[in-house]
Scaffold this motif. Structure first.
Motif, PDB file in Angstrom:
ATOM      1  N   SER A   1       0.645  -1.338   0.259  1.00 46.75           N
ATOM      2  CA  SER A   1      -0.037   0.040  -0.090  1.00 46.75           C
ATOM      3  C   SER A   1       0.271   0.907   0.278  1.00 46.75           C
ATOM      4  N   ALA A   2      -0.081   2.611   0.207  1.00 48.03           N
ATOM      5  CA  ALA A   2       1.032   4.002   0.187  1.00 48.03           C
ATOM      6  C   ALA A   2       1.868   3.537   1.752  1.00 48.03           C
TER       7      ALA A   2
ATOM      8  N   THR B   1      -2.675   8.879   1.265  1.00 48.11           N
ATOM      9  CA  THR B   1      -3.668   8.724  -0.055  1.00 48.11           C
ATOM     10  C   THR B   1      -4.487   9.284   0.906  1.00 48.11           C
TER      11      THR B   1
ATOM     12  N   GLU C   1       1.493   4.501  -4.325  1.00 47.20           N
ATOM     13  CA  GLU C   1       2.046   2.881  -4.104  1.00 47.20           C
ATOM     14  C   GLU C   1       2.958   3.152  -4.745  1.00 47.20           C
TER      15      GLU C   1
ATOM     16  N   TYR D   1      -3.903  -1.642  -5.199  1.00 42.95           N
ATOM     17  CA  TYR D   1      -4.456  -0.259  -5.633  1.00 42.95           C
ATOM     18  C   TYR D   1      -4.317   0.206  -7.142  1.00 42.95           C
TER      19      TYR D   1
ATOM     20  N   ARG E   1     -10.510   2.581  -2.889  1.00 46.00           N
ATOM     21  CA  ARG E   1     -10.058   2.750  -1.396  1.00 46.00           C
ATOM     22  C   ARG E   1      -9.882   1.650  -1.135  1.00 46.00           C
ATOM     23  N   GLY E   2      -8.803   1.651  -0.005  1.00 47.34           N
ATOM     24  CA  GLY E   2      -9.132  -0.017   0.461  1.00 47.34           C
ATOM     25  C   GLY E   2      -7.965  -0.873  -0.021  1.00 47.34           C
ATOM     26  N   GLY E   3      -8.061  -1.136  -1.601  1.00 39.41           N
ATOM     27  CA  GLY E   3      -8.035  -1.554  -2.898  1.00 39.41           C
ATOM     28  C   GLY E   3      -6.883  -3.121  -2.693  1.00 39.41           C
ATOM     29  N   SER E   4      -5.187  -2.274  -2.313  1.00 42.94           N
ATOM     30  CA  SER E   4      -5.017  -3.009  -2.193  1.00 42.94           C
ATOM     31  C   SER E   4      -4.578  -4.630  -1.782  1.00 42.94           C
TER      32      SER E   4
END
Ligand code: ASP
Ligand code: MG
Length: 443
Positions: A36-37, A42, A118, A180, A194-197
């Protein structure tokens, strides 16, 4: 191959990134590391983009500069070698110059701006691995992660592209890539929301038929109840895909709800682990035995209940269809539904079109709206063969008004709607009745 995904807190500062490297490098087998970042990045990028949308370019640049400074602190803590420190600083300098250059075109670069978080975390991680003397290969998610015209992952494409890259670059043990971010059907930079990692990790796992997908966060796996509101919760050793899906959707924030699907389809176990307590077993989501009763409880707030009452519904067909069409028109998902002969109650969590929806529903009957409600989701084995479970659930909540009950939709879920003010009390009563008492009986 295994997939290891680390969330924003896990790569949140220099100390944490060192922990991540220790975990990654302890695995001998070949692996893809999804990052993730850095936590907060983000959100800052979203804010930068919002400022641009409001034509506040100077403020956007100030925020960009502020964000850049946080990376200087991170780099200071992470790199001991001057050579690698310079490499990291140069990378950051270029990334932020690029970000500043994007601010010239207003909001049209939103997705490109959001993608930088990311891109930065993965590059810094790779430079750090190099400082440690560990060979690794950075592969860009933009070269293989793709979504179709509906914004859904294009699995065939992802599989083809990723496997081609891995075949061409087959001599590496550790691959690093971004969560993400992706490309859309017209080849523009986009994202998995959002939260897609987590979703990225699971899609990669499915594409390469990984033996395991590991999701590393900052808690010891899934708990049997919400540790923020209930004392003495414990982490669950194992849980089925179906139960985990119900929980992930209904508030157990630990896992992106959609990310269970690709893993389940390919029967790949998903291991939830804690970066800050790596010796804890964590929770494994897999095809395991169904639980004997309730496995875990989660709650989701900000739920709106809508009741539509009409005597025209009595013995009529097409009534539900008409109601559902209103929600479809406003692209608002319905979570819970209960019906009686003359009324239907349902819940939504997205209030964007609430006013329009209620206006249109009034055509079909009398409409009542209750806000500030919470869904309490119980995941476990509610199949017909298990007697007495629903009775014990209701018994626990005998002193709490229940607005809706949904049972039998699947064998793995029972959902109850209560006012949010009663949520904490309800979670504790359920914990006492379903877990504490049960444990006492077993002793
Ligand atoms: N960085 C993205 C976010 O904050 C994706 C993720 O962390 O899963 O939403
Ligand atoms: Mg997350």
């Amino acid at each position: 191959m295994i997939v290891l995904k680390f969330g924003g807190t896990s790569v949140g500062n220099a100390t944490n990134i060192k922990k991540v490297a220790n975990i990654v490098n302890a695995y001998q087998e070949s692996k893809i590391v999804v990052l993730s970042a850095v936590s907060g990045t983000t959100n800052s990028l979203v804010n930068i983009n919002n400022l641009l949308a409001e034509h506040k370019k100077e403020e956007a640049i100030l925020l960009t500069n502020e964000l850049e400074l946080t990376y200087h602190t991170l780099i200071d803590g992470l790199f001991s070698s001057e050579y690698y420190q310079l490499k990291a600083l140069t990378f950051i300098r270029n990334s932020f110059d690029y970000l500043r250059s994007l601010t010239n075109n207003g909001v049209e670069n939103e997705k490109i701006i959001l993608a930088q978080g990311e891109i930065i975390s993965t590059n810094l991680f790779q430079i750090y691995q190099a400082q440690l003397g560990n060979e690794s290969k950075l592969i860009s998610a933009l070269d293989f992660m793709s979504i179709d015209e509906h914004g859904e992952p294009d699995m065939k494409n992802i599989q083809n592209k990723l496997n081609t890259i891995l075949n061409q670059e087959s001599n590496h043990n550790t691959y690093i890539t971004q969560g993400y971010i992706c490309k859309n059907n017209v080849e523009e930079i986009d994202n998995l929301k959002r939260g897609g990692s987590d979703y990225t990790a699971s899609l990669i796992g499915a594409a390469i038929k990984a033996s395991e997908i590991q999701i590393w966060t900052d808690i010891d796996g899934m708990h049997n109840n919400d540790p923020r509101f209930v004392e003495n919760t414990f982490s669950i050793d194992e849980i089925t895909f179906d139960e985990a899906a119900e929980l992930a959707y209904f508030g157990a924030k630990i896992l992106h709800p959609q990310s269970i699907i690709p893993a389940q389809k390919n029967n790949i176990p998903v291991l939830l682990k804690n970066t800050f307590n790596p010796n804890d077993k964590g929770t494994i989501i897999k095809n395991c035995e169904n639980s004997k009763g309730v496995r875990a409880i989660a709650a989701k707030d900000n739920i709106i209940a809508i009741k539509i009452k009409s005597y025209r519904m009595l013995m009529a067909y097409g009534f539900l269809k008409n109601i559902f069409e209103v929600f479809e028109k406003y692209q608002t998902a319905i979570d819970m539904i209960t019906t009686s002969e003359i009324a239907v109650s349902l819940t939504i969590d997205d209030a964007t079109y609430l006013k329009k929806i209620t206006e249109e529903l009034q055509v079909f009957g009398n409409v009542e709206v209750d806000k500030q409600m919470s869904i309490i989701c119980l995941a476990g084995n509610f199949s017909q063969s298990g007697k007495g479970i629903s009775a014990s659930v209701i018994n626990c909540l005998k002193d709490i008004p229940i607005r809706m009950i949904s049972y039998g939709g699947s064998n793995y879920n029972m959902s109850l709607l209560v006012i949010t003010d009663d949520k904490v009390n309800a979670l504790n009563l359920l914990n006492e009745g379903l877990f504490v008492q049960k444990q006492l009986q077993e002793v």
